[in-house]
Design a protein around this motif. Structure first.
Motif, PDB file in Angstrom:
ATOM      1  N   LEU A  42     -16.914  31.377  34.786  1.00 33.37           N
ATOM      2  CA  LEU A  42     -18.891  32.411  35.626  1.00 33.37           C
ATOM      3  C   LEU A  42     -18.923  31.572  35.990  1.00 33.37           C
ATOM      4  CD1 LEU A  42     -17.733  34.697  32.699  1.00 33.37           C
ATOM      5  CD2 LEU A  42     -17.664  35.667  34.737  1.00 33.37           C
ATOM      6  N   LYS A  43     -19.545  30.566  35.240  1.00 31.72           N
ATOM      7  CA  LYS A  43     -21.035  29.473  36.088  1.00 31.72           C
ATOM      8  C   LYS A  43     -20.703  29.702  37.011  1.00 31.72           C
ATOM      9  CE  LYS A  43     -23.905  26.156  34.482  1.00 31.72           C
ATOM     10  NZ  LYS A  43     -24.363  24.798  34.036  1.00 31.72           N
ATOM     11  N   VAL A  44     -19.280  29.315  37.802  1.00 36.91           N
ATOM     12  CA  VAL A  44     -18.962  28.952  39.235  1.00 36.91           C
ATOM     13  C   VAL A  44     -19.251  30.904  39.921  1.00 36.91           C
ATOM     14  CG1 VAL A  44     -17.159  28.384  41.464  1.00 36.91           C
ATOM     15  CG2 VAL A  44     -17.415  27.053  38.795  1.00 36.91           C
ATOM     16  N   ILE A  45     -19.064  30.945  39.465  1.00 37.33           N
ATOM     17  CA  ILE A  45     -18.795  32.423  40.558  1.00 37.33           C
ATOM     18  C   ILE A  45     -20.529  32.683  40.357  1.00 37.33           C
ATOM     19  CG2 ILE A  45     -18.300  35.044  39.970  1.00 37.33           C
ATOM     20  CD1 ILE A  45     -15.864  34.490  38.815  1.00 37.33           C
ATOM     21  N   GLY A  46     -21.126  32.980  39.557  1.00 41.16           N
ATOM     22  CA  GLY A  46     -22.556  33.582  39.076  1.00 41.16           C
ATOM     23  C   GLY A  46     -23.544  32.121  40.210  1.00 41.16           C
ATOM     24  N   LEU A  81     -14.664  29.069  44.646  1.00 42.13           N
ATOM     25  CA  LEU A  81     -14.299  30.808  43.934  1.00 42.13           C
ATOM     26  C   LEU A  81     -13.005  31.293  43.480  1.00 42.13           C
ATOM     27  CD1 LEU A  81     -16.994  32.724  46.580  1.00 42.13           C
ATOM     28  CD2 LEU A  81     -16.669  32.318  42.909  1.00 42.13           C
ATOM     29  N   PRO A  82     -12.066  31.377  44.667  1.00 39.02           N
ATOM     30  CA  PRO A  82     -10.652  31.367  43.984  1.00 39.02           C
ATOM     31  C   PRO A  82      -9.972  30.298  43.328  1.00 39.02           C
ATOM     32  CG  PRO A  82     -10.743  30.994  46.767  1.00 39.02           C
ATOM     33  CD  PRO A  82     -12.380  30.583  46.275  1.00 39.02           C
ATOM     34  N   PHE A  83     -10.460  29.347  43.234  1.00 41.76           N
ATOM     35  CA  PHE A  83      -9.872  28.816  41.413  1.00 41.76           C
ATOM     36  C   PHE A  83     -10.640  29.150  40.682  1.00 41.76           C
ATOM     37  CE2 PHE A  83     -11.253  24.854  38.559  1.00 41.76           C
ATOM     38  CZ  PHE A  83      -9.968  24.567  38.675  1.00 41.76           C
ATOM     39  N   ALA A  84     -12.148  29.462  40.998  1.00 38.85           N
ATOM     40  CA  ALA A  84     -12.969  29.660  39.736  1.00 38.85           C
ATOM     41  C   ALA A  84     -11.995  31.623  39.070  1.00 38.85           C
ATOM     42  CB  ALA A  84     -14.039  30.676  39.937  1.00 38.85           C
ATOM     43  N   PHE A  85     -11.701  32.527  39.529  1.00 44.38           N
ATOM     44  CA  PHE A  85     -11.223  33.328  39.790  1.00 44.38           C
ATOM     45  C   PHE A  85     -10.147  33.474  38.719  1.00 44.38           C
ATOM     46  CE2 PHE A  85     -14.559  35.767  41.878  1.00 44.38           C
ATOM     47  CZ  PHE A  85     -14.544  36.747  41.670  1.00 44.38           C
ATOM     48  N   ARG A  86      -9.254  32.043  39.153  1.00 45.06           N
ATOM     49  CA  ARG A  86      -7.918  32.452  38.248  1.00 45.06           C
ATOM     50  C   ARG A  86      -7.587  31.707  37.239  1.00 45.06           C
ATOM     51  NH1 ARG A  86      -6.998  29.569  43.958  1.00 45.06           N
ATOM     52  NH2 ARG A  86      -7.280  27.170  42.874  1.00 45.06           N
ATOM     53  N   ASN A  87      -9.155  31.750  37.109  1.00 44.87           N
ATOM     54  CA  ASN A  87      -9.966  31.328  35.488  1.00 44.87           C
ATOM     55  C   ASN A  87     -10.192  31.547  34.421  1.00 44.87           C
ATOM     56  OD1 ASN A  87      -8.638  27.787  35.267  1.00 44.87           O
ATOM     57  ND2 ASN A  87      -9.003  27.529  37.069  1.00 44.87           N
ATOM     58  N   LEU A  88     -10.080  33.413  35.086  1.00 44.63           N
ATOM     59  CA  LEU A  88     -11.463  34.364  34.129  1.00 44.63           C
ATOM     60  C   LEU A  88     -10.584  34.454  33.223  1.00 44.63           C
ATOM     61  CD1 LEU A  88     -13.080  36.258  36.906  1.00 44.63           C
ATOM     62  CD2 LEU A  88     -14.343  34.361  35.121  1.00 44.63           C
ATOM     63  N   ARG A 142     -13.746  41.966  37.867  1.00 41.39           N
ATOM     64  CA  ARG A 142     -14.134  41.418  36.557  1.00 41.39           C
ATOM     65  C   ARG A 142     -14.897  40.626  36.125  1.00 41.39           C
ATOM     66  NH1 ARG A 142      -9.456  37.338  39.266  1.00 41.39           N
ATOM     67  NH2 ARG A 142      -9.139  37.276  37.676  1.00 41.39           N
ATOM     68  N   ALA A 143     -15.776  40.110  37.068  1.00 47.66           N
ATOM     69  CA  ALA A 143     -17.297  39.081  35.845  1.00 47.66           C
ATOM     70  C   ALA A 143     -17.373  40.341  34.967  1.00 47.66           C
ATOM     71  CB  ALA A 143     -17.832  38.676  36.633  1.00 47.66           C
ATOM     72  N   VAL A 144     -18.001  41.698  35.094  1.00 48.47           N
ATOM     73  CA  VAL A 144     -18.124  42.364  34.222  1.00 48.47           C
ATOM     74  C   VAL A 144     -17.205  42.698  33.375  1.00 48.47           C
ATOM     75  CG1 VAL A 144     -18.761  45.511  34.427  1.00 48.47           C
ATOM     76  CG2 VAL A 144     -18.759  44.285  36.633  1.00 48.47           C
ATOM     77  N   ALA A 145     -16.036  42.672  33.385  1.00 49.46           N
ATOM     78  CA  ALA A 145     -15.039  42.908  32.509  1.00 49.46           C
ATOM     79  C   ALA A 145     -15.162  41.898  31.332  1.00 49.46           C
ATOM     80  CB  ALA A 145     -13.368  42.888  32.883  1.00 49.46           C
ATOM     81  N   LEU A 146     -15.704  40.753  31.270  1.00 48.52           N
ATOM     82  CA  LEU A 146     -15.743  39.726  30.495  1.00 48.52           C
ATOM     83  C   LEU A 146     -17.318  39.631  29.425  1.00 48.52           C
ATOM     84  CD1 LEU A 146     -14.615  36.618  32.813  1.00 48.52           C
ATOM     85  CD2 LEU A 146     -13.757  37.572  30.746  1.00 48.52           C
ATOM     86  N   LEU A 147     -18.026  41.331  30.058  1.00 48.04           N
ATOM     87  CA  LEU A 147     -19.174  41.249  28.965  1.00 48.04           C
ATOM     88  C   LEU A 147     -18.599  42.215  27.641  1.00 48.04           C
ATOM     89  CD1 LEU A 147     -21.666  43.144  31.915  1.00 48.04           C
ATOM     90  CD2 LEU A 147     -21.651  40.365  30.575  1.00 48.04           C
ATOM     91  N   ALA A 148     -16.987  41.933  27.430  1.00 44.51           N
ATOM     92  CA  ALA A 148     -17.164  42.639  26.623  1.00 44.51           C
ATOM     93  C   ALA A 148     -16.031  41.453  25.914  1.00 44.51           C
ATOM     94  CB  ALA A 148     -16.520  43.815  26.904  1.00 44.51           C
ATOM     95  N   ASP A 149     -16.509  39.839  26.223  1.00 47.06           N
ATOM     96  CA  ASP A 149     -15.659  39.180  25.814  1.00 47.06           C
ATOM     97  C   ASP A 149     -15.933  38.898  24.164  1.00 47.06           C
ATOM     98  OD1 ASP A 149     -13.570  36.363  26.916  1.00 47.06           O
ATOM     99  OD2 ASP A 149     -14.702  35.617  25.515  1.00 47.06           O
ATOM    100  N   PRO A 150     -14.546  38.248  23.530  1.00 41.85           N
ATOM    101  CA  PRO A 150     -15.280  37.992  22.029  1.00 41.85           C
ATOM    102  C   PRO A 150     -15.957  37.310  21.727  1.00 41.85           C
ATOM    103  CG  PRO A 150     -12.801  37.323  22.432  1.00 41.85           C
ATOM    104  CD  PRO A 150     -13.531  38.528  23.668  1.00 41.85           C
ATOM    105  N   VAL A 151     -15.528  36.382  22.487  1.00 40.63           N
ATOM    106  CA  VAL A 151     -16.730  34.899  22.642  1.00 40.63           C
ATOM    107  C   VAL A 151     -18.589  35.660  23.338  1.00 40.63           C
ATOM    108  CG1 VAL A 151     -16.555  32.428  23.063  1.00 40.63           C
ATOM    109  CG2 VAL A 151     -14.642  33.529  22.969  1.00 40.63           C
ATOM    110  N   TRP A 152     -19.362  34.977  22.028  1.00 41.18           N
ATOM    111  CA  TRP A 152     -20.430  35.244  23.169  1.00 41.18           C
ATOM    112  C   TRP A 152     -20.911  33.943  24.072  1.00 41.18           C
ATOM    113  CZ3 TRP A 152     -24.219  31.909  23.381  1.00 41.18           C
ATOM    114  CH2 TRP A 152     -24.622  30.205  22.353  1.00 41.18           C
ATOM    115  N   PHE A 153     -20.320  33.209  23.969  1.00 40.51           N
ATOM    116  CA  PHE A 153     -20.998  32.252  25.045  1.00 40.51           C
ATOM    117  C   PHE A 153     -19.940  32.978  26.656  1.00 40.51           C
ATOM    118  CE2 PHE A 153     -18.345  28.955  22.598  1.00 40.51           C
ATOM    119  CZ  PHE A 153     -17.183  29.047  24.109  1.00 40.51           C
ATOM    120  N   VAL A 154     -18.962  33.374  26.406  1.00 38.51           N
ATOM    121  CA  VAL A 154     -18.524  33.818  27.634  1.00 38.51           C
ATOM    122  C   VAL A 154     -19.557  35.232  27.852  1.00 38.51           C
ATOM    123  CG1 VAL A 154     -16.141  34.735  28.738  1.00 38.51           C
ATOM    124  CG2 VAL A 154     -16.123  32.671  26.363  1.00 38.51           C
TER     125      VAL A 154
END
Length: 416
Positions: free
Chosen positions: A252-256, A233-240, A269-281
């Motif tokens: 995000l897949k790791v976090i889920g 998880l720490p590695f995953a969060f560092r890559n968000l 932090r995962a909620v914030a990426l619901l607004a990511d400009p890329v659809w698969f993110v």
């Protein structure tokens, strides 16, 4: 003239008949020889399989196996098959690995690693991997640097079956190079890395942090997402916040997969990426939150019900269905404040997630609010042409009260 040709014609026919009979005889002989060979092989398999298991069950060590066979003999092939069978049985697994070494199979196939014939060489690599010969790791590792698209993939798979730390680090050391040379498919590498299991997580994280290449970093995150261990998880969060969208999505897949016990602040932090400009993110963010559950995510997931991408809409709807206690209210609010196209999109997601059947069951709910909201959503669905599940439910033999309600809703929908 024809009389002169007759002996020639007869000779030709005789020769043709001889050829046919020769081919037929050769075919019969080959088939008979093959049957005999397989019969001998089966007898040897049965004999040695029984004998080997008896010796192991008696508690004897590998050193007590006083067997020796010429390579490529019927006994050699039969015993090899028996040993692979032992590997498949946890009771005999360790003995099987040791016997491959004791009886000379490891050294036999290691000698073939220098063979010029690529097929022979690849077969030897594959066999050493299946044998889980840890002692062969040092002989296999240099083959990762081979300039051959057949040898490199089979070597990666073989090392993953051996599963030692040395084998794992050898692959991870060369991961960016393996991708740059395009000798091994990404799917094959990720599948092989998963074979190392949860014990590989510390090394995967350590190497993942070192990779500048986003493909390698995303590949490591993909494997960690499948393994699903909290240590990642720490590695995953560092890559968000990574600049590469695929890295963000894999994080995000790791976090889920592993973040079930996360505090609300980290889920934000995962909620914030619901607004990511890329659809698969956005897709992976919705999927992760559908697993994690987070109250603050509900209004943002509700917005994603109207996302431009249908997969994101579906993931958002699924997340709300699985984690929200107010999914009915959210769907109704969304349906009541949008245009026809958006309404149809929401109806589609309600159908795809099978939430429509929960709404139908709610028609018999004692709670007036739940009943009223469910009925209103079903009315909207029927009026927009999404009444098929309702009609199918009626045909299946519904409860009397639900039948009356559904019949009225379907009729109203047809009239609108």
């Amino acid at each position: 003239m024809f009389a002169d040709l007759e002996p020639i014609l007869l000779a030709f026919l005789a020769f043709l008949l001889l050829v046919i009979l020769t081919v037929l005889a050769a075919t019969i002989y080959r088939r008979a020889a093959a049957l005999r060979r397989y019969r001998i092989l089966d007898l040897n398999r049965e004999q040695y399989g029984k004998r080997f298991r008896e010796i192991i069950d008696e508690g004897k060590s590998v050193e007590d196996f006083a067997f020796a066979f010429p390579s490529h003999s019927a006994e050699w092939h039969a015993v090899e098959h028996v040993l692979f069978g032992l590997l498949a049985d946890r009771k005999y697994e360790s003995a099987g690995v040791a016997l491959f070494d004791k009886l000379g199979y490891r050294s036999h196939y290691e000698r073939k690693l220098g063979h010029r014939n690529i097929i022979e060489k690849s077969s030897a690599v594959e066999k050493l991997g299946r044998m889980r010969c840890e002692a062969s790791t040092g002989k296999l590792v240099p083959l990762l640097d081979a300039q051959n698209a057949e040898i490199v993939p089979v070597t990666v798979r073989a090392l993953s079956k051996i599963g030692t730390l040395e084998a794992l680090e050898a692959v991870l050391d060369r991961l960016p190079d393996l991708y740059s040379r395009s000798f091994v498919s990404r799917k094959s590498i990720e599948s092989s890395l998963r074979n190392f299991g949860p014990a590989a997580v510390p090394d995967l994280v350590r190497y993942g942090d070192l990779y500048v290449d986003p493909v390698s970093r995303a590949s490591v995150l993909e494997v960690l997402g499948v393994l699903g261990t909290p240590e990642a998880l720490p590695f995953a969060f560092r890559n968000l916040d990574h600049e590469d969208s695929e890295v963000r999505a894999k994080a995000l897949k790791v976090i889920g997969a592993a973040g079930g016990g996360l505090p609300p602040g980290e889920k934000d932090r995962a909620v914030a990426l619901l607004a990511d400009p890329v659809w698969f993110v956005r897709l992976q963010a919705a999927k992760a939150l559908g697993t994690l559950g987070h109250d603050k995510a509900e209004p943002v997931l509700a917005k994603r019900l109207l996302d431009d991408n249908w997969q994101v809409r579906n993931a958002a709807a699924t997340a709300l269905v699985n984690t929200s206690g107010n999914a009915i209210g959210i769907f109704l609010d969304t349906l009541g404040a949008t245009d026809r196209y958006a309404k149809e999109s929401v109806c589609e997601e309600i159908q795809k997630t099978d939430f429509v059947y929960r709404l139908i069951d709610n028609l018999d709910s004692p709670g007036r609010e739940t009943y009223g909201k469910s009925r209103e959503i079903l009315k909207i669905m029927a009026s927009l042409g999404y009444g098929t599940p309702l009609r199918e439910y009626l045909e299946s033999g519904a409860d009397d009260r639900i039948r009356r309600e559904l019949t009225l809703i379907v009729q109203q929908g047809a009239a609108s």
